[in-house]
Design an enzyme around this catalytic site. Structure first.
Site, PDB file in Angstrom:
ATOM      1  N   THR A 160     -37.354 -17.884 -25.466  1.00 35.75           N
ATOM      2  CA  THR A 160     -38.415 -18.648 -24.788  1.00 35.75           C
ATOM      3  C   THR A 160     -37.882 -20.035 -24.429  1.00 35.75           C
ATOM      4  O   THR A 160     -36.755 -20.391 -24.772  1.00 35.75           O
ATOM      5  CB  THR A 160     -39.641 -18.894 -25.703  1.00 35.75           C
ATOM      6  OG1 THR A 160     -39.211 -19.679 -26.813  1.00 35.75           O
ATOM      7  CG2 THR A 160     -40.271 -17.611 -26.175  1.00 35.75           C
TER       8      THR A 160
ATOM      9  N   ASP B  51     -55.122 -24.064 -23.680  1.00 32.59           N
ATOM     10  CA  ASP B  51     -53.922 -24.905 -23.808  1.00 32.59           C
ATOM     11  C   ASP B  51     -54.323 -26.357 -23.535  1.00 32.59           C
ATOM     12  O   ASP B  51     -55.466 -26.627 -23.132  1.00 32.59           O
ATOM     13  CB  ASP B  51     -52.800 -24.448 -22.851  1.00 32.59           C
ATOM     14  CG  ASP B  51     -51.410 -24.688 -23.446  1.00 32.59           C
ATOM     15  OD1 ASP B  51     -51.087 -25.858 -23.746  1.00 32.59           O
ATOM     16  OD2 ASP B  51     -50.656 -23.718 -23.629  1.00 32.59           O
TER      17      ASP B  51
ATOM     18  N   GLY C 173     -44.613 -19.105 -22.386  1.00 32.41           N
ATOM     19  CA  GLY C 173     -43.895 -18.534 -23.529  1.00 32.41           C
ATOM     20  C   GLY C 173     -44.609 -17.351 -24.155  1.00 32.41           C
ATOM     21  O   GLY C 173     -45.161 -16.478 -23.473  1.00 32.41           O
ATOM     22  N   ILE C 174     -44.607 -17.334 -25.473  1.00 28.92           N
ATOM     23  CA  ILE C 174     -45.168 -16.204 -26.221  1.00 28.92           C
ATOM     24  C   ILE C 174     -46.678 -16.098 -25.959  1.00 28.92           C
ATOM     25  O   ILE C 174     -47.214 -15.000 -25.815  1.00 28.92           O
ATOM     26  CB  ILE C 174     -44.858 -16.374 -27.725  1.00 28.92           C
ATOM     27  CG1 ILE C 174     -43.333 -16.284 -27.952  1.00 28.92           C
ATOM     28  CG2 ILE C 174     -45.581 -15.320 -28.555  1.00 28.92           C
ATOM     29  CD1 ILE C 174     -42.877 -16.603 -29.373  1.00 28.92           C
TER      30      ILE C 174
ATOM     31  N   TYR D 210     -41.891 -28.025 -39.794  1.00 25.58           N
ATOM     32  CA  TYR D 210     -42.247 -26.770 -39.110  1.00 25.58           C
ATOM     33  C   TYR D 210     -42.346 -25.619 -40.125  1.00 25.58           C
ATOM     34  O   TYR D 210     -43.316 -24.851 -40.120  1.00 25.58           O
ATOM     35  CB  TYR D 210     -41.170 -26.486 -38.057  1.00 25.58           C
ATOM     36  CG  TYR D 210     -41.401 -25.254 -37.217  1.00 25.58           C
ATOM     37  CD1 TYR D 210     -42.317 -25.254 -36.171  1.00 25.58           C
ATOM     38  CD2 TYR D 210     -40.666 -24.088 -37.450  1.00 25.58           C
ATOM     39  CE1 TYR D 210     -42.506 -24.127 -35.379  1.00 25.58           C
ATOM     40  CE2 TYR D 210     -40.840 -22.961 -36.664  1.00 25.58           C
ATOM     41  CZ  TYR D 210     -41.762 -22.985 -35.628  1.00 25.58           C
ATOM     42  OH  TYR D 210     -41.946 -21.869 -34.846  1.00 25.58           O
TER      43      TYR D 210
ATOM     44  N   LEU E 267     -35.130 -33.990 -43.140  1.00 25.03           N
ATOM     45  CA  LEU E 267     -36.261 -34.618 -43.841  1.00 25.03           C
ATOM     46  C   LEU E 267     -36.047 -36.122 -44.039  1.00 25.03           C
ATOM     47  O   LEU E 267     -36.975 -36.910 -43.838  1.00 25.03           O
ATOM     48  CB  LEU E 267     -36.479 -33.944 -45.207  1.00 25.03           C
ATOM     49  CG  LEU E 267     -37.633 -34.538 -46.009  1.00 25.03           C
ATOM     50  CD1 LEU E 267     -38.970 -34.149 -45.416  1.00 25.03           C
ATOM     51  CD2 LEU E 267     -37.561 -34.108 -47.466  1.00 25.03           C
TER      52      LEU E 267
ATOM     53  N   ASN F 243     -51.773 -19.103 -31.562  1.00 26.39           N
ATOM     54  CA  ASN F 243     -50.363 -19.079 -31.160  1.00 26.39           C
ATOM     55  C   ASN F 243     -49.785 -20.466 -30.910  1.00 26.39           C
ATOM     56  O   ASN F 243     -48.586 -20.673 -31.082  1.00 26.39           O
ATOM     57  CB  ASN F 243     -50.222 -18.223 -29.891  1.00 26.39           C
ATOM     58  CG  ASN F 243     -48.913 -18.495 -29.176  1.00 26.39           C
ATOM     59  OD1 ASN F 243     -47.864 -18.015 -29.579  1.00 26.39           O
ATOM     60  ND2 ASN F 243     -48.957 -19.301 -28.111  1.00 26.39           N
TER      61      ASN F 243
ATOM     62  N   ASN G 104     -34.594 -38.179 -42.273  1.00 25.87           N
ATOM     63  CA  ASN G 104     -34.727 -38.960 -41.030  1.00 25.87           C
ATOM     64  C   ASN G 104     -36.075 -38.747 -40.343  1.00 25.87           C
ATOM     65  O   ASN G 104     -36.306 -39.239 -39.242  1.00 25.87           O
ATOM     66  CB  ASN G 104     -33.634 -38.556 -40.026  1.00 25.87           C
ATOM     67  CG  ASN G 104     -32.244 -38.829 -40.578  1.00 25.87           C
ATOM     68  OD1 ASN G 104     -32.069 -39.776 -41.348  1.00 25.87           O
ATOM     69  ND2 ASN G 104     -31.292 -38.007 -40.223  1.00 25.87           N
TER      70      ASN G 104
END
Ligand SMILES: NC(=O)c1ccc[n+]([C@@H]2O[C@H](COP(=O)([O-])OP(=O)(O)OC[C@H]3O[C@@H](n4cnc5c(N)ncnc54)[C@H](O)[C@@H]3O)[C@@H](O)[C@H]2O)c1
Length: 445
Positions: A386, A235, A215-216, A351, A294, A285, A296
């Protein structure tokens, strides 16, 4: 991976079809390639108010081989630069209109409009503050009016920060800023090394990128390496194979590390010290989503997102700052935030909280970094094509991709170019800022 609709709408049959159906036809953006000139044509340069940066801008353009036109020249410009520093009241903005209206009418596709102004917060009178702030409304609206992949952005330059202008101005004019539109970027005074922005601006530097297996993050690793850096690609062990492929491709090093592990800061610092003697660029990243409304959302979802997206960035950065000599002078830390952290997003309280937290973090750390001649900034991507966004339902995905002034989703490389630019010596005057790479998304605008 690319924005399928943009590709389709610009193909032979697709172009005819979208025209007949009255659908938008997003432009193919001008993206940076090594060796590419700063601009594919001449630029119009004009002033409103005192225009104290006119000579600086003129020198940047001429150094880059760009022909500078007067506003009434016949030739179509590839860029229009308005130096509106020193405006004292709204009446002087008439000159901005007089310059921009005819020049923008003749602007080539994938053109650039860059306006330079003073920070409104530092104005001496209400009229001066009004005129300075007015530039923001002008630029944000013009960005929405431009077509053909053209962008408009505003640089805020306080007195004494003249040396900080060249890098950001070049970025906004270049193909590196293809998906940066309708943004206001403040710069501050800084020591900017001369000859900073050549073809390999990161030659000899060591850069860490977390979440680099795909991805990014993989795009960031590629662009940093293209610009000359040795990349340490980080990673989780589960992504080890993909990570090794990215590291090999960019001639870098793979480091399998779960950034949330208690010993992650110690292991990262140890690796950088032993293998490279230090680090120049750190890109936070790695990020995850665990979406639920929220009401749930269980604690595990909340905690996992906060741990990867925010706490690990705090812990790793603190450890690097505290490890004597590891974070080299002039170091650059760039954190990946998100448009969700600015606008909020249904189903993403965890998030968005983590990504807004990143913005608070870089702002708070900026003075400590400035004291070391270093910078810390955030990049907030909008809708980027992505694997993360490919998992969205089709309708949500298409709305996300179209609701911006460029009418298309960005590519990982667009985020990577903005990050790699913030890592350049020429970006020394940008510190504690949030640069959105969102095509001027309507969300959180
Ligand atoms: N895709 C978008 O539209 C978008 C928009 C805004 C922000 N972002 C942000 O950009 C960043 C990259 O997103 P992406 O779309 O490439 O995501 P992605 O899921 O494709 O890649 C994220 C990478 O981070 C790694 N990672 C996750 N947890 C880790 C951990 N604990 N330790 C080390 N590595 C870990 C994953 O293995 C993966 O390789 C994320 O921070 C994301 O929140 C993405």
């Amino acid at each position: 991976m690319s924005d399928w609709y943009t590709t389709f709408a610009n193909s032979g049959v697709g172009s005819t079809l979208v025209t007949q159906l009255g659908l938008p036809r997003p432009a193919v953006l001008r993206r940076y390639e090594p060796g590419q000139p700063l601009l594919p044509g001449p630029a119009v340069l004009g002033t409103a108010g005192e225009g104290r940066l006119r000579d600086t801008v003129d020198a940047v353009l001429r150094d880059a081989g760009v022909t500078v036109l007067t506003a009434d020249a016949d030739e179509r410009p590839a860029a229009v630069v308005l130096d509106a520093t020193g405006v004292t009241g709204p009446a002087q903005l008439a000159a901005a209109h007089d310059l921009l209206a005819p020049a923008v009418k003749r602007l080539r596709p994938t053109g650039r409009v860059v306006v330079l102004g003073d920070p409104p917060a530092e104005a001496g009178t209400p009229a001066q503050a009004a005129a300075r702030q007015a530039l923001e409304g002008l630029v944000r609206s013009l960005a929405k009016e431009l077509r053909g992949g053209s962008t408009a952005n505003l640089l805020l330059v306080p007195e004494g920060a003249e040396a900080s202008v060249a890098g950001p101005l070049r970025f906004f004019l270049s193909g590196r800023s293809a998906y940066v539109d309708g943004q206001v970027l403040p710069v501050s005074p800084a020591d900017v090394p001369a000859g900073a922005d050549d073809e390999r601006p990161l030659a000899g530097r060591v850069a860490v990128v977390t979440g680099a297996a795909r991805g990014i993050g993989a795009a960031i690793a590629r662009v940093l390496s293209r610009d000359g850096a040795h990349v340490v690609a980080v990673d989780v062990p589960a992504a080890g194979e993909a990570l090794a492929e990215v590291a090999n491709e960019v001639g870098g090093t793979a480091l399998q590390l779960d950034i949330t592990a208690p010993d992650a800061p110690r292991r990262l610092v140890g690796h950088l010290r032993e293998r490279h003697g230090g680090v120049d660029v750190v890109v936070h990243n790695a990020g995850i989503t665990r979406d639920k409304l929220l009401v749930n959302m269980d604690a595990a979802r909340w905690n996992a997102v906060m741990a990867v997206n925010l706490q690990a960035q705090l812990d790793l950065t603190r450890a690097l700052l505290d490890a004597d000599g590891v974070l080299r002078p002039g170091a650059r830390v760039v954190s990946v935030s998100s448009q969700s952290g600015i606008a909020g997003n249904r189903g993403q309280t965890n998030y968005a909280a983590s990504k807004a937290g990143v913005i608070g973090m870089v702002r708070a750390w900026a003075p400590e970094f400035a004291a070391r001649g270093a910078t810390v900034n955030a990049v907030a991507p909008g809708f980027i094509v992505t694997e993360m966004t490919a998992r969205m339902p089709l309708s949500t995905r298409e709305v996300g991709a179209r609701l911006n002034s460029l009418q298309q989703g960005g590519l990982p490389v667009d985020v990577a170019e903005a990050i790699a630019w913030l890592a350049q010596p020429g970006a020394a005057g940008v510190n504690g800022q949030v640069l959105r790479v969102c095509g001027q998304s309507l969300l959180g605008a």
